[in-house]
Design a protein around this motif. Structure first.
Motif, PDB file in Angstrom:
ATOM      1  N   GLN A  33      19.315  38.879  27.497  1.00  0.00           N
ATOM      2  CA  GLN A  33      18.913  39.161  28.875  1.00  0.00           C
ATOM      3  C   GLN A  33      19.699  38.284  29.857  1.00  0.00           C
ATOM      4  N   PHE A  34      19.913  37.031  29.477  1.00  0.00           N
ATOM      5  CA  PHE A  34      20.688  36.113  30.316  1.00  0.00           C
ATOM      6  C   PHE A  34      22.117  36.625  30.503  1.00  0.00           C
ATOM      7  N   LEU A  35      22.731  37.082  29.412  1.00  0.00           N
ATOM      8  CA  LEU A  35      24.090  37.621  29.491  1.00  0.00           C
ATOM      9  C   LEU A  35      24.126  38.885  30.341  1.00  0.00           C
ATOM     10  N   ALA A  36      23.081  39.712  30.205  1.00  0.00           N
ATOM     11  CA  ALA A  36      23.019  40.935  31.002  1.00  0.00           C
ATOM     12  C   ALA A  36      22.898  40.621  32.491  1.00  0.00           C
ATOM     13  N   ILE A  37      22.124  39.595  32.812  1.00  0.00           N
ATOM     14  CA  ILE A  37      21.981  39.187  34.213  1.00  0.00           C
ATOM     15  C   ILE A  37      23.321  38.714  34.762  1.00  0.00           C
ATOM     16  N   PHE A  38      24.025  37.913  33.973  1.00  0.00           N
ATOM     17  CA  PHE A  38      25.315  37.399  34.411  1.00  0.00           C
ATOM     18  C   PHE A  38      26.389  38.484  34.492  1.00  0.00           C
ATOM     19  N   GLY A  51      10.711  32.560  16.852  1.00  0.00           N
ATOM     20  CA  GLY A  51      11.616  31.756  17.663  1.00  0.00           C
ATOM     21  C   GLY A  51      13.010  32.354  17.734  1.00  0.00           C
ATOM     22  N   LEU A  52      13.488  32.851  16.595  1.00  0.00           N
ATOM     23  CA  LEU A  52      14.824  33.454  16.545  1.00  0.00           C
ATOM     24  C   LEU A  52      14.881  34.720  17.396  1.00  0.00           C
ATOM     25  N   TRP A  53      13.831  35.540  17.306  1.00  0.00           N
ATOM     26  CA  TRP A  53      13.789  36.793  18.078  1.00  0.00           C
ATOM     27  C   TRP A  53      13.742  36.506  19.582  1.00  0.00           C
ATOM     28  N   ILE A  54      12.902  35.562  19.981  1.00  0.00           N
ATOM     29  CA  ILE A  54      12.823  35.187  21.397  1.00  0.00           C
ATOM     30  C   ILE A  54      14.170  34.662  21.877  1.00  0.00           C
ATOM     31  N   LEU A  55      14.790  33.819  21.059  1.00  0.00           N
ATOM     32  CA  LEU A  55      16.089  33.247  21.423  1.00  0.00           C
ATOM     33  C   LEU A  55      17.123  34.335  21.653  1.00  0.00           C
ATOM     34  N   PHE A  56      17.205  35.289  20.725  1.00  0.00           N
ATOM     35  CA  PHE A  56      18.189  36.372  20.852  1.00  0.00           C
ATOM     36  C   PHE A  56      17.915  37.248  22.065  1.00  0.00           C
ATOM     37  N   MET A  57      16.661  37.647  22.231  1.00  0.00           N
ATOM     38  CA  MET A  57      16.327  38.574  23.316  1.00  0.00           C
ATOM     39  C   MET A  57      16.618  37.964  24.685  1.00  0.00           C
ATOM     40  N   SER A 108      14.194  33.563  31.686  1.00  0.00           N
ATOM     41  CA  SER A 108      15.087  33.622  30.527  1.00  0.00           C
ATOM     42  C   SER A 108      15.484  32.224  30.070  1.00  0.00           C
ATOM     43  N   ALA A 109      15.837  31.352  31.022  1.00  0.00           N
ATOM     44  CA  ALA A 109      16.224  29.983  30.683  1.00  0.00           C
ATOM     45  C   ALA A 109      15.067  29.239  30.020  1.00  0.00           C
ATOM     46  N   PHE A 110      13.855  29.403  30.570  1.00  0.00           N
ATOM     47  CA  PHE A 110      12.690  28.735  29.991  1.00  0.00           C
ATOM     48  C   PHE A 110      12.410  29.246  28.582  1.00  0.00           C
ATOM     49  N   MET A 111      12.523  30.564  28.364  1.00  0.00           N
ATOM     50  CA  MET A 111      12.233  31.137  27.056  1.00  0.00           C
ATOM     51  C   MET A 111      13.258  30.685  26.021  1.00  0.00           C
ATOM     52  N   ILE A 112      14.498  30.500  26.432  1.00  0.00           N
ATOM     53  CA  ILE A 112      15.525  29.985  25.512  1.00  0.00           C
ATOM     54  C   ILE A 112      15.184  28.558  25.095  1.00  0.00           C
ATOM     55  N   MET A 170      29.343  44.887  23.904  1.00  0.00           N
ATOM     56  CA  MET A 170      29.846  43.584  23.473  1.00  0.00           C
ATOM     57  C   MET A 170      28.867  42.461  23.785  1.00  0.00           C
ATOM     58  N   LEU A 171      27.985  42.680  24.774  1.00  0.00           N
ATOM     59  CA  LEU A 171      26.995  41.658  25.109  1.00  0.00           C
ATOM     60  C   LEU A 171      26.064  41.407  23.924  1.00  0.00           C
ATOM     61  N   ILE A 172      25.770  42.451  23.160  1.00  0.00           N
ATOM     62  CA  ILE A 172      24.899  42.293  21.990  1.00  0.00           C
ATOM     63  C   ILE A 172      25.595  41.446  20.931  1.00  0.00           C
ATOM     64  N   THR A 173      26.877  41.710  20.705  1.00  0.00           N
ATOM     65  CA  THR A 173      27.644  40.913  19.750  1.00  0.00           C
ATOM     66  C   THR A 173      27.706  39.457  20.184  1.00  0.00           C
ATOM     67  N   GLN A 174      27.939  39.237  21.466  1.00  0.00           N
ATOM     68  CA  GLN A 174      27.993  37.873  21.985  1.00  0.00           C
ATOM     69  C   GLN A 174      26.652  37.170  21.824  1.00  0.00           C
ATOM     70  N   ALA A 175      25.565  37.886  22.143  1.00  0.00           N
ATOM     71  CA  ALA A 175      24.222  37.302  22.016  1.00  0.00           C
ATOM     72  C   ALA A 175      23.910  36.963  20.565  1.00  0.00           C
ATOM     73  N   LEU A 176      24.306  37.835  19.641  1.00  0.00           N
ATOM     74  CA  LEU A 176      24.087  37.571  18.217  1.00  0.00           C
ATOM     75  C   LEU A 176      24.844  36.326  17.781  1.00  0.00           C
ATOM     76  N   GLY A 177      26.094  36.194  18.232  1.00  0.00           N
ATOM     77  CA  GLY A 177      26.892  35.035  17.867  1.00  0.00           C
ATOM     78  C   GLY A 177      26.313  33.740  18.406  1.00  0.00           C
ATOM     79  N   ILE A 178      25.911  33.751  19.678  1.00  0.00           N
ATOM     80  CA  ILE A 178      25.324  32.554  20.281  1.00  0.00           C
ATOM     81  C   ILE A 178      24.003  32.200  19.607  1.00  0.00           C
ATOM     82  N   THR A 179      23.200  33.222  19.325  1.00  0.00           N
ATOM     83  CA  THR A 179      21.904  32.992  18.667  1.00  0.00           C
ATOM     84  C   THR A 179      22.096  32.392  17.284  1.00  0.00           C
TER      85      THR A 179
END
Length: 221
Positions: free
Chosen positions: A212-217, A202-208, A166-170, A104-113
């Motif tokens: 990663q941020f969601l995975a850390i959390f 930019g889109l790929w970096i944002l998603f990845m 991760s925060a800086f890359m976003i 579900m983290l992938i789905t969430q990341a896709l939605g946020i991205t």
């Protein structure tokens, strides 16, 4: 209010048509690149094989320069798809790891991205905002990111700083999307291959890094 001369009106209309054409072609190519990247990621996850060190170096450093050099030819178009597939390939290990944690983290990341990309793009297009001032930040940041990439490939452990990175890359990815969209809208970028490739990066970096941020959390590395 002063009236525009006929030549100025024609030039303005021609510029608007050209900008709209670049926007249309850019987003069409961007959609195709996303599809290619997704397909390459699925295949790479199934193969469970990371590219050798030298291939990663060539792809990370050489492909963007090659696309810039050939952007006005069919070769540039072909290389943009190669680049999309390459990024899908090197992103597969993170996708595979997250699938084992929580799909579900992938789905969430896709939605946020998607929401972030659409929001940033629409704001820039509708407001015709000028984000050219981000160019210096992006240039300096790019050198810093390349340094981190090289150190990672050489085996340096950045795990204590993953959340900060991760925060800086976003932030970097968001700035890149704003900058490139602004360049298209204001007529600074006339080549849709370069524009689409930059937006895709930019889109790929944002998603990845959102992933990663969601995975850390989630409490897992």
């Amino acid at each position: 209010m002063p009236l525009l001369a006929a030549s100025q009106v024609i030039r303005t209309r021609e510029q608007a048509v050209e900008i709209n054409s670049v926007l249309r072609n850019t987003y069409m190519l961007l959609a195709l690149m996303i599809a290619v990247c997704a397909g390459a990621t699925v295949i790479a996850v199934q193969m469970n094989w990371l590219p050798p060190f030298w291939i990663m170096l060539v792809g990370i450093f050489a492909l963007p320069f090659a696309i810039q050099a050939t952007a006005r030819s069919p070769i540039g178009l072909l290389l943009s798809f190669v680049y999309a597939a390459f990024l899908g390939w090197i992103g597969a290990p993170l996708i595979s790891d997250v699938l084992q944690i929580n799909a579900m983290l992938i789905t969430q990341a896709l939605g946020i991205t998607a929401a972030t990309f659409i929001g940033l793009s629409m704001y820039t297009i509708v407001r015709r905002a000028d984000f050219s001032w981000l160019g210096q930040f992006l240039t300096i940041s790019s050198f810093a990111i390349l340094g981190v990439i090289i150190l990672r490939l050489l085996g340096v452990d950045f795990s204590p700083f993953e959340m900060l990175i991760s925060a800086f890359m976003i932030i970097f990815a968001s700035a890149l999307i704003l900058f490139q969209t602004s360049q298209i809208v204001l007529g600074g970028e006339r080549n849709y291959i370069i524009a689409a490739t930059t937006l895709f990066a930019g889109l790929w970096i944002l998603f990845m890094y959102i992933l990663q941020f969601l995975a850390i959390f989630s409490g897992r590395e």
